[in-house]
Write a protein that holds these residues in place. Structure first.
Motif, short mmCIF file in Angstrom:
data_model
loop_
_atom_site.label_atom_id
_atom_site.label_comp_id
_atom_site.label_asym_id
_atom_site.label_seq_id
_atom_site.Cartn_x
_atom_site.Cartn_y
_atom_site.Cartn_z
N GLY A 185 32.02 71.46 17.14
CA GLY A 185 32.53 70.37 16.38
C GLY A 185 33.77 70.49 15.79
N MET A 186 34.75 71.42 16.39
CA MET A 186 36.05 71.83 15.81
C MET A 186 37.19 70.89 16.45
N HIS A 187 38.33 70.65 16.05
CA HIS A 187 39.37 70.09 16.84
C HIS A 187 40.30 71.19 17.21
N ILE A 188 40.84 71.02 18.21
CA ILE A 188 42.00 72.25 18.76
C ILE A 188 43.03 72.29 17.58
N VAL A 189 43.44 71.42 16.86
CA VAL A 189 44.29 71.58 15.88
C VAL A 189 43.87 72.64 14.88
N GLU A 190 42.51 72.46 14.43
CA GLU A 190 42.03 73.52 13.56
C GLU A 190 41.90 74.73 14.23
N GLY A 191 41.44 74.69 15.44
CA GLY A 191 41.34 76.34 15.89
C GLY A 191 42.65 77.05 15.95
#
Length: 246
Positions: A185-191
């Motif tokens: 449930g994490m967006h790529i920007v956050e990763g």
């Protein structure tokens, strides 16, 4: 020493990841955070070769326990709301401990600066306990651990600092982005952001440790690895907290 730092950091990360997987036990992450904070409290004054290590160890331990207890039992606007208060008290205690050593004592200024730095790092480490109280705690922990592992593998090499300062963040950034493909449930920007922060932290502390030659024994290994893990938790917590709730 590089391999020992990597192994100890990975073991600490594995403990955090195991605790984060226990979604029904909110205090599990707090328990692991306390273990890491107490390890840091003992090793940090000896890593920086403080003239009087035990007073600083006691102060760091008290601040660590207080900050994590505040996260678990004194919720505020944010789980980390009371961290600033604990840091303020810790700074005061560090000043007092150095004054009580007497005017003729050596290394009082260095003890004050390094003690305050240690207080901040120890208190911020309670961010791992905070991660255990929110629904994105496992995702935060997993992506951060993956980023730390990737950057740690680069830092383990004998490449010059000017290369690792670029390569470690790049590797951890890519791994953080790839990790978001998992059902977290994490967006790529956050990763990307979490991976980048982990890589910058590892490469910067590697360069600092090599330049000062401070890691010479097991105490130094544990001090550096626990410091990296504690700071990475704080960096990931505040970054993700900002992106999720801003």
């Amino acid at each position: 020493m590089r391999i020992k730092v990597l192994i100890s950091g990975l073991l600490a990360s594995a403990l955090l990841l195991g605790a984060a997987s226990l979604h029904s036990v909110e205090w599990a992450m707090g328990a692991v955070a306390v273990i890491l904070q107490l390890a840091f409290a003992y090793t940090w004054p000896r890593l920086i070769r403080a003239e009087a290590p035990w007073p600083l160890t006691v102060i760091l331990a008290v601040c660590s326990l207080a900050s994590t207890a505040a996260v678990l039992f004194m919720p505020g606007v944010s789980p980390m709301s009371h961290g600033v208060e604990v840091i303020a008290v810790g700074v005061l205690l560090v000043f007092i401990s150095q004054v009580l050593r007497g005017a003729e004592a050596e290394g009082r200024m260095a003890g004050t600066v390094s003690g305050i730095t240690g207080v901040v790092m120890a208190v911020l480490g309670s961010a791992w306990a905070a991660a255990g109280t929110v629904n994105f705690g496992f995702a935060l922990t997993l992506v951060t651990v993956i980023g730390l592992a990737g950057a740690g593998l680069v830092a383990m090499t004998r490449l010059p600092n000017r290369i690792t300062m670029f390569l470690a963040p790049l590797v951890s950034l890519v791994l953080g982005a790839i990790a978001t493909a998992l059902p977290l449930g994490m967006h790529i920007v956050e990763g990307v952001v979490l991976g980048l922060l982990a890589g910058i932290l590892v490469s910067a502390l590697r360069a600092l440790a090599l330049s000062t030659r401070s890691v010479r024994n097991l105490t130094g290994v544990l001090g550096l690895s626990s410091g990296i893990v504690l700071l990475s938790g704080a960096a990931s917590w505040y970054a993700l907290d900002l992106m999720v709730f801003s």
